[in-house]
Structures are given as C-alpha cells and as structure tokens.
Write a protein that holds these residues in place. Structure first.
Motif, PDB file in Angstrom:
ATOM      1  N   TYR A  33     -11.612  41.938 -37.590  1.00  0.00           N
ATOM      2  CA  TYR A  33     -10.668  42.955 -38.043  1.00  0.00           C
ATOM      3  C   TYR A  33     -11.393  44.285 -38.280  1.00  0.00           C
ATOM      4  N   TYR A  35     -10.554  47.741 -40.510  1.00  0.00           N
ATOM      5  CA  TYR A  35      -9.683  48.367 -41.505  1.00  0.00           C
ATOM      6  C   TYR A  35     -10.124  49.802 -41.744  1.00  0.00           C
ATOM      7  N   LEU A  45      -5.074  47.728 -42.122  1.00  0.00           N
ATOM      8  CA  LEU A  45      -5.517  47.104 -40.876  1.00  0.00           C
ATOM      9  C   LEU A  45      -5.280  48.034 -39.697  1.00  0.00           C
ATOM     10  N   GLN A  48      -6.811  43.813 -34.945  1.00  0.00           N
ATOM     11  CA  GLN A  48      -7.293  42.443 -35.133  1.00  0.00           C
ATOM     12  C   GLN A  48      -7.554  41.836 -33.771  1.00  0.00           C
ATOM     13  N   ASP A  56      -3.297  42.216 -32.913  1.00  0.00           N
ATOM     14  CA  ASP A  56      -2.439  43.203 -33.586  1.00  0.00           C
ATOM     15  C   ASP A  56      -3.136  44.545 -33.572  1.00  0.00           C
ATOM     16  N   GLY A  99      -4.915  31.198 -38.580  1.00  0.00           N
ATOM     17  CA  GLY A  99      -4.556  30.588 -39.848  1.00  0.00           C
ATOM     18  C   GLY A  99      -5.103  31.426 -40.987  1.00  0.00           C
ATOM     19  N   LEU A 100      -4.746  31.036 -42.197  1.00  0.00           N
ATOM     20  CA  LEU A 100      -5.076  31.895 -43.330  1.00  0.00           C
ATOM     21  C   LEU A 100      -6.465  31.579 -43.883  1.00  0.00           C
ATOM     22  N   GLN A 103     -11.157  36.195 -45.242  1.00  0.00           N
ATOM     23  CA  GLN A 103     -11.778  37.247 -44.467  1.00  0.00           C
ATOM     24  C   GLN A 103     -13.040  37.697 -45.197  1.00  0.00           C
TER      25      GLN A 103
ATOM     26  N   ALA B  94       0.047  38.367 -47.905  1.00  0.00           N
ATOM     27  CA  ALA B  94       0.179  37.997 -46.497  1.00  0.00           C
ATOM     28  C   ALA B  94       1.366  37.059 -46.382  1.00  0.00           C
ATOM     29  N   PHE B  98       0.769  34.103 -41.169  1.00  0.00           N
ATOM     30  CA  PHE B  98       0.171  35.313 -40.622  1.00  0.00           C
ATOM     31  C   PHE B  98      -1.146  35.622 -41.322  1.00  0.00           C
ATOM     32  N   GLN B  99      -2.041  36.247 -40.591  1.00  0.00           N
ATOM     33  CA  GLN B  99      -3.322  36.607 -41.188  1.00  0.00           C
ATOM     34  C   GLN B  99      -3.350  38.042 -41.684  1.00  0.00           C
ATOM     35  N   LYS B 100      -2.324  38.819 -41.369  1.00  0.00           N
ATOM     36  CA  LYS B 100      -2.364  40.226 -41.708  1.00  0.00           C
ATOM     37  C   LYS B 100      -2.226  40.416 -43.206  1.00  0.00           C
ATOM     38  N   LEU B 101      -3.230  41.041 -43.810  1.00  0.00           N
ATOM     39  CA  LEU B 101      -3.214  41.335 -45.231  1.00  0.00           C
ATOM     40  C   LEU B 101      -2.693  42.746 -45.454  1.00  0.00           C
TER      41      LEU B 101
END
Lengths: 114, 113
Positions: A33, A35, A45, A48, A56, A99-100, A103, B94, B98-101
C-alpha cells in the motif's frame, strides 16, 4: 525480521519538478500500500497492490501520480509534476495477503514542495 | 461510505492518569476497527483491533478499547499514562471483507510529569 524500508526519508523539491519514492516491503508480503499523510490528517490510501497487480487506485491522482510494482516485490511511487499541495508524508505499508491482515508501515518519506 | 471521527486533536494528561481517546465510526454494516500509534518520524504501529467476538479488546502497551455498537464508538483507554505514551493515535475502520482502511484525523496525546 526486517521491517518495511523506504527511501529517501526526506525530500525537498520545487513545484513542477518530479520525484520518486521507493519502498521495499517485508519479505513474502503479497500486498503493498501507498498512503499520503498530509499534516494534521490521517493517512489516505493512494494505491494498493496485490503482488504486481493493482487492487485499488481510486484515490490516486492519475494525472500526476504513478506507481508500479513490476516484480511483485518493491515498489516506486512517482509524482510528475509536483504541486505545493503534494507536500506530505508518503507511507508505504505491506501485509501478508488478501483478507484483513495487519498492515505493517514503513517510516515514511517526508516531501516538501516549495 | 464508512468514516471515523476522532474527538479532540490534542489530549493532555499527567503521568499516571487515565488516558481516554475517543473514536466514533459511521458504517452501514458491521465494521472492523483499529487503533494505530505513530511516534515522531516513524510509521504507524498497530495497537489493537476489533473484528468479531469479545467487544473489549486488549492491545499492546496496556491499552484497551471497547466496541459499543449502540454508541457507534471504539474509545481507547489506558489506566495509567506513561511518558512514553506521548504520540499520535489514529482510529481506523474497514469494512468486512475489505482491506481498505479509512483513518481518522488523529489525536495527539501529551503526557506531562
């Protein structure tokens, strides 16, 4: 294990110049990512990657910003031409995959555009 | 779209006092919630996260946070502040899957002797 590496740590350029930032994620991390953190704001962000593909980039100003991760490992973020409002800290983060997952953030590159 | 509001850009406490940093979220579906800490000239470090299950989440360095769905809140607390806790704290949300924070604007914690 080594963390996320970024270079340079600081950069000062004049408006309309170009600049590039480099990021090396944690070994084996598939997701990367970028940012943008403007002073007084939370990180936003920009883009990604999952391996070398873009997942994204909806908030990347594509007229002046570009990023690549050609071999699915390290990545570069470029700004051309820079504007005053691009002054910010650019953070790179990586995670093990989809997946979560947590990071992991690098120290960032502080860009000042004069 | 989901969002996060952090009340108070600066919070000052004395060493040994209770730390309370406020975070409210907006999400139409059950969210995942995070607290990150950022020390000067460093990247962000995860303190704790809520995904599912127990609503009281314990993190590193003695911090904890409680997910309260009825109040759409995820406030961060620590019973006794230490000088080393001085940093900027970010709440993030989030969406499931989804992984977007999405980060809040941050709260700077100042700790005085």
């Amino acid at each position: 294990e080594a963390g996320v590496a970024q270079s340079p740590r600081y950069k000062i350029i004049e408006k309309r110049q170009s600049v590039a930032f480099w990021c090396n994620p944690i070994s084996g991390h598939a997701t990367l990512y970028w940012y943008q953190q403007i002073l007084g704001q939370g990180p936003k962000l920009l883009i990604q990657f999952q391996n070398n593909g873009v997942v994204d980039d909806s908030q990347l100003p594509k007229d002046r910003f570009s990023a690549e991760r050609l071999k699915g490992v390290d990545s570069t973020l470029k700004i051309q031409p820079a504007k005053l409002e691009d002054s910010a800290v650019y953070l790179c983060a990586s995670s093990p995959g989809q997946g979560l997952h947590e990071q992991y953030f690098g120290p960032g590159t502080r860009l000042t555009v004069t | 779209a989901q969002s996060v509001t952090q009340l108070g850009s600066h919070v000052s406490v004395s060493e040994g006092a209770l730390v309370l940093l406020r975070c409210n979220y907006s999400s139409s579906v059950p969210p995942y919630l995070f607290w990150y800490v950022q020390y000067p000239n460093q990247g962000l470090q995860l303190l704790l996260k809520y995904t599912t299950g127990a609503t009281l989440v314990k993190g590193i360095n003695g911090f904890e946070a409680e997910f309260k769905k009825s109040e759409t809140s995820f406030h961060l607390t620590k019973p006794s502040a230490h000088m080393s806790d001085a940093a900027e704290y970010f709440c993030a949300v989030a969406l499931l899957g989804f992984q977007k924070l999405v980060f809040g604007t941050g709260t700077r914690l100042l700790v005085s002797p």
